[in-house]
Design an enzyme around this catalytic site. Structure first.
Site, PDB file in Angstrom:
ATOM      1  N   ASP A 172      -1.542   7.933  64.718  1.00 53.58           N
ATOM      2  CA  ASP A 172      -2.265   6.678  64.914  1.00 53.58           C
ATOM      3  C   ASP A 172      -1.287   5.528  65.130  1.00 53.58           C
ATOM      4  OD1 ASP A 172      -4.008   4.484  64.802  1.00 53.58           O
ATOM      5  OD2 ASP A 172      -5.221   5.385  63.224  1.00 53.58           O
ATOM      6  N   HIS A 232      -2.387   2.159  65.563  1.00 52.05           N
ATOM      7  CA  HIS A 232      -3.099   0.891  65.365  1.00 52.05           C
ATOM      8  C   HIS A 232      -2.386   0.051  64.314  1.00 52.05           C
ATOM      9  CE1 HIS A 232      -6.273   3.356  67.200  1.00 52.05           C
ATOM     10  NE2 HIS A 232      -6.658   2.209  67.728  1.00 52.05           N
TER      11      HIS A 232
END
Length: 146
Positions: A13, A15
């Site tokens: 991930d 983000h």
């Protein structure tokens, strides 16, 4: 207060916005925050928790594959002799329409607390203060009531 929090985004991930907000909120609340950034491995979380003598490890994930990324997470922490409260939050599952089921899944994986992507950082801060048995100082009470 010198309670240390290790924070990062697990797995593949990338983000970053959520952990940036959390870093600012926890720092403002008086915690020492170690932000590992994005695409952090289980082993990197454990290493940082040991190095910084973390009281808490906060895992963020927004891309929906946190269950896959967190399998074995607590085993890695245990192997490194990390004794810290563990939280996870974000968009943890693709199509996350029944968050209670998602919460149960991550509690079964060993997380002390599980938050959805709509959780206000203040809720997580309050929970961590309770879990670490941090009582507010007079200055904290005055700041909150202002």
């Amino acid at each position: 207060m010198s309670n240390t929090v290790v924070l990062g985004v697990i797995g593949s991930d990338a983000h970053v916005v959520g952990i940036t907000i959390l870093e600012q909120a926890f720092s403002t609340a008086g915690f020492d925050v170690v932000n590992l950034g994005v695409q952090t491995s289980r082993e990197e979380f454990a290493e940082a928790a040991v190095t910084h003598e973390a009281d808490a490890v906060l895992v963020s994930s927004l891309y929906g594959h946190a269950e896959q990324d967190c399998r074995g997470f607590h085993e890695v922490l245990a192997e490194a002799d990390v004794d810290a409260v563990t939280y996870i939050g974000g968009n943890l599952a693709v199509g996350q329409d029944d968050f209670e089921r998602t919460r149960e899944t991550f509690r079964a994986l060993g997380f002390d607390r599980v938050f959805d992507s709509e959780t206000d950082p203040e809720e997580a801060i309050a929970a961590l203060r309770r879990d670490l048995e941090i009582t507010p100082t007079e200055a904290d009470r005055l700041t909150v009531s202002s």
